[in-house]
Design a protein around this motif. Structure first.
Motif, short mmCIF file in Angstrom:
data_model
loop_
_atom_site.label_atom_id
_atom_site.label_comp_id
_atom_site.label_asym_id
_atom_site.label_seq_id
_atom_site.Cartn_x
_atom_site.Cartn_y
_atom_site.Cartn_z
N SER A 11 0.86 -1.18 0.00
CA SER A 11 0.00 0.00 0.00
C SER A 11 0.89 1.23 0.00
O SER A 11 1.96 1.22 0.61
N ASN A 12 0.44 2.28 -0.67
CA ASN A 12 1.26 3.47 -0.82
C ASN A 12 0.47 4.73 -0.48
O ASN A 12 -0.35 5.18 -1.27
N CYS A 13 0.68 5.23 0.73
CA CYS A 13 0.10 6.50 1.16
C CYS A 13 -1.43 6.45 1.18
O CYS A 13 -2.10 7.34 0.65
N VAL A 14 -1.97 5.41 1.82
CA VAL A 14 -3.41 5.20 1.82
C VAL A 14 -4.00 5.08 3.22
O VAL A 14 -5.05 5.63 3.51
N LEU A 15 -3.32 4.36 4.13
CA LEU A 15 -3.91 4.15 5.45
C LEU A 15 -4.17 5.45 6.18
O LEU A 15 -5.09 5.55 7.00
N VAL A 20 3.26 9.53 8.73
CA VAL A 20 3.07 9.51 10.18
C VAL A 20 3.62 10.81 10.77
O VAL A 20 4.36 11.55 10.11
N LEU A 21 3.27 11.03 12.03
CA LEU A 21 3.72 12.24 12.73
C LEU A 21 4.65 11.87 13.88
O LEU A 21 4.57 10.77 14.42
N ALA A 22 5.51 12.80 14.22
CA ALA A 22 6.36 12.67 15.40
C ALA A 22 6.22 13.95 16.21
O ALA A 22 6.49 15.04 15.69
N GLY A 23 5.75 13.84 17.45
CA GLY A 23 5.53 15.04 18.25
C GLY A 23 4.24 15.73 17.86
O GLY A 23 3.57 15.35 16.90
N ALA A 69 -3.03 11.58 9.33
CA ALA A 69 -1.89 10.82 9.85
C ALA A 69 -1.92 10.77 11.37
O ALA A 69 -2.42 11.68 12.03
N ILE A 70 -1.36 9.68 11.93
CA ILE A 70 -1.30 9.52 13.38
C ILE A 70 0.17 9.48 13.82
O ILE A 70 1.09 9.43 12.99
N GLN A 71 0.39 9.47 15.12
CA GLN A 71 1.75 9.41 15.64
C GLN A 71 2.44 8.10 15.22
O GLN A 71 1.82 7.04 15.20
N LYS A 72 3.72 8.21 14.91
CA LYS A 72 4.47 7.03 14.46
C LYS A 72 4.43 5.91 15.49
O LYS A 72 4.24 4.73 15.14
N ASN A 73 4.59 6.25 16.75
CA ASN A 73 4.59 5.22 17.79
C ASN A 73 3.25 4.49 17.86
O ASN A 73 3.20 3.27 18.07
N ASP A 74 2.15 5.23 17.66
CA ASP A 74 0.83 4.61 17.66
C ASP A 74 0.67 3.69 16.43
O ASP A 74 0.07 2.61 16.52
N TYR A 75 1.18 4.14 15.32
CA TYR A 75 1.11 3.36 14.08
C TYR A 75 1.81 2.01 14.26
O TYR A 75 1.26 0.95 13.94
N LYS A 89 12.75 20.91 12.07
CA LYS A 89 13.81 20.68 11.10
C LYS A 89 14.84 19.67 11.59
O LYS A 89 15.55 19.06 10.79
N SER A 90 14.93 19.47 12.90
CA SER A 90 15.88 18.50 13.45
C SER A 90 15.37 17.08 13.33
O SER A 90 16.12 16.12 13.46
N GLY A 91 14.08 16.92 13.08
CA GLY A 91 13.49 15.59 12.98
C GLY A 91 12.87 15.11 14.27
O GLY A 91 12.27 14.05 14.31
N GLU A 92 13.00 15.89 15.36
CA GLU A 92 12.40 15.48 16.62
C GLU A 92 10.88 15.65 16.58
O GLU A 92 10.15 14.94 17.26
N THR A 93 10.43 16.63 15.84
CA THR A 93 9.00 16.84 15.61
C THR A 93 8.81 17.00 14.12
O THR A 93 9.61 17.67 13.46
N GLY A 94 7.77 16.40 13.60
CA GLY A 94 7.56 16.59 12.17
C GLY A 94 6.66 15.57 11.52
O GLY A 94 5.96 14.80 12.18
N ILE A 95 6.68 15.59 10.20
CA ILE A 95 5.88 14.71 9.34
C ILE A 95 6.86 13.82 8.59
O ILE A 95 7.84 14.31 8.02
N PHE A 96 6.58 12.52 8.58
CA PHE A 96 7.51 11.58 7.97
C PHE A 96 6.79 10.60 7.05
O PHE A 96 5.65 10.22 7.30
N SER A 97 7.47 10.23 5.99
CA SER A 97 7.06 9.10 5.16
C SER A 97 7.84 7.89 5.63
O SER A 97 9.07 7.93 5.72
N ILE A 98 7.13 6.81 5.97
CA ILE A 98 7.81 5.58 6.37
C ILE A 98 7.31 4.41 5.52
O ILE A 98 6.18 4.41 5.05
#
Length: 292
Positions: free
Chosen positions: A146-150, A179-182, A202-208, A248-257
């Motif tokens: 699946s690609n960018c659907v859930l 997914v989201l971080a922070g 999108a939901i938090q990465k840890n929840d995903y 910008k540091s990656g501690e908070t943000g939007i990510f493709s995984i």
């Protein structure tokens, strides 16, 4: 708060319009600022099986590149759109395999079927349906992609349980998603959807990751991760200097995984080192590589 039915109707309307556009951009955004679009999408053009006419630019990763599809496999693609990932999967599974694309939008199914007919692919099938209740039988698929659907689906936990149901014992999935971080400002998430699409759901990465583990999957690996770097023109409207630095540091943000996991069982599987892919192409901020 929008109901599940309302959200699904919005998705159908949005993607019906995209299916009829000649040059759609990521998740339907037509904003003049294309920086976000280029950050979300990956280059499919050098992957065998790629079909330019079936590429609507709606993805955020390359799940088929990591999916370990073998000759003769049965593959299901969730949110198959115009069929691009299905045709790439068909190249891998060959004539002896089968590929089933599932999409919620009738216009997308129509477009995908036309593309399959033009290519003369008799073992690629497209079914209209809700991936929260997939129109396939139990224990059918060797691989699900699946690609960018859930992120578009209201009940993500139910989809993950459906993936488990539909996979054969020992089968596996490779899924790219947002997914989201922070915690991000709510207004930013809304604005980001206008620019890039696929963000507000999108939901938090840890929840995903937790949802996948709780469904019973094993051997979970983040195969690839990259940040979606929103332009300063957007960030300045909603963030102070400290928030921007975190983003910008990656501690908070939007990510493709892109995530790989396997249903317990005895089906032979290639080594997980192959599943992870090329480490040089991975982006693993923080504890991403050790979260699983």
């Amino acid at each position: 708060m929008k109901t599940s039915a309302t959200l699904k109707k919005l998705v159908q309307e949005k993607y019906s319009k995209i299916a009829h556009q000649e040059n759609p951009s990521c998740c339907g955004s037509k904003d003049e600022n294309q920086e976000v679009y280029h950050m979300m999408s990956d280059d499919y053009t050098k992957i065998e099986g790629y079909q330019a006419t079936a590429d609507l630019g709606l993805g955020c990763g390359l799940p088929t590149q990591f999916a370990q599809i073998q000759k003769g496999d049965t593959v299901i693609d969730l949110g198959s759109g115009a069929g691009n990932d299905c045709f790439i999967a068909r190249h891998e599974t060959g004539e002896s395999g089968k590929v089933i694309g599932i999409d919620f939008t009738e216009a997308m199914i129509h477009k995908a079927r036309i593309n399959a007919e033009k290519l003369g692919l008799n073992n690629v099938e497209f079914r209209q349906g809700d991936i929260e209740d997939m129109p396939v039988s139990d224990n059918l698929a060797d691989v699900i992609v699946s690609n960018c659907v859930l992120n578009l689906v209201p009940d993500k936990e139910k989809v993950i349980r459906e993936i488990y149901r539909c996979l054969k014992p020992g089968g596996h999935f490779s899924i790219s998603d947002i997914v989201l971080a922070g915690e991000l400002p709510e207004a930013l998430k809304t604005d980001a959807e206008m620019y890039a699409g696929c963000v507000s759901g999108a939901i938090q990465k840890n929840d995903y990751i937790s949802n996948i583990k709780e469904a019973g999957f094993i051997d979970l690996v983040i195969q690839k991760e990259k940040p979606i770097l929103l332009p300063d023109s957007m960030l300045n409207r909603y963030m102070d200097a400290e928030q921007k630095a975190l983003f910008k540091s990656g501690e908070t943000g939007i990510f493709s995984i892109t995530v790989f996991a396997r249903k317990p069982g005895i089906k032979p599987l290639k080594s997980l080192s192959n599943a992870i892919g090329n480490p040089s192409n991975q982006f693993t901020p923080g504890a991403a590589s050790g979260c699983c």
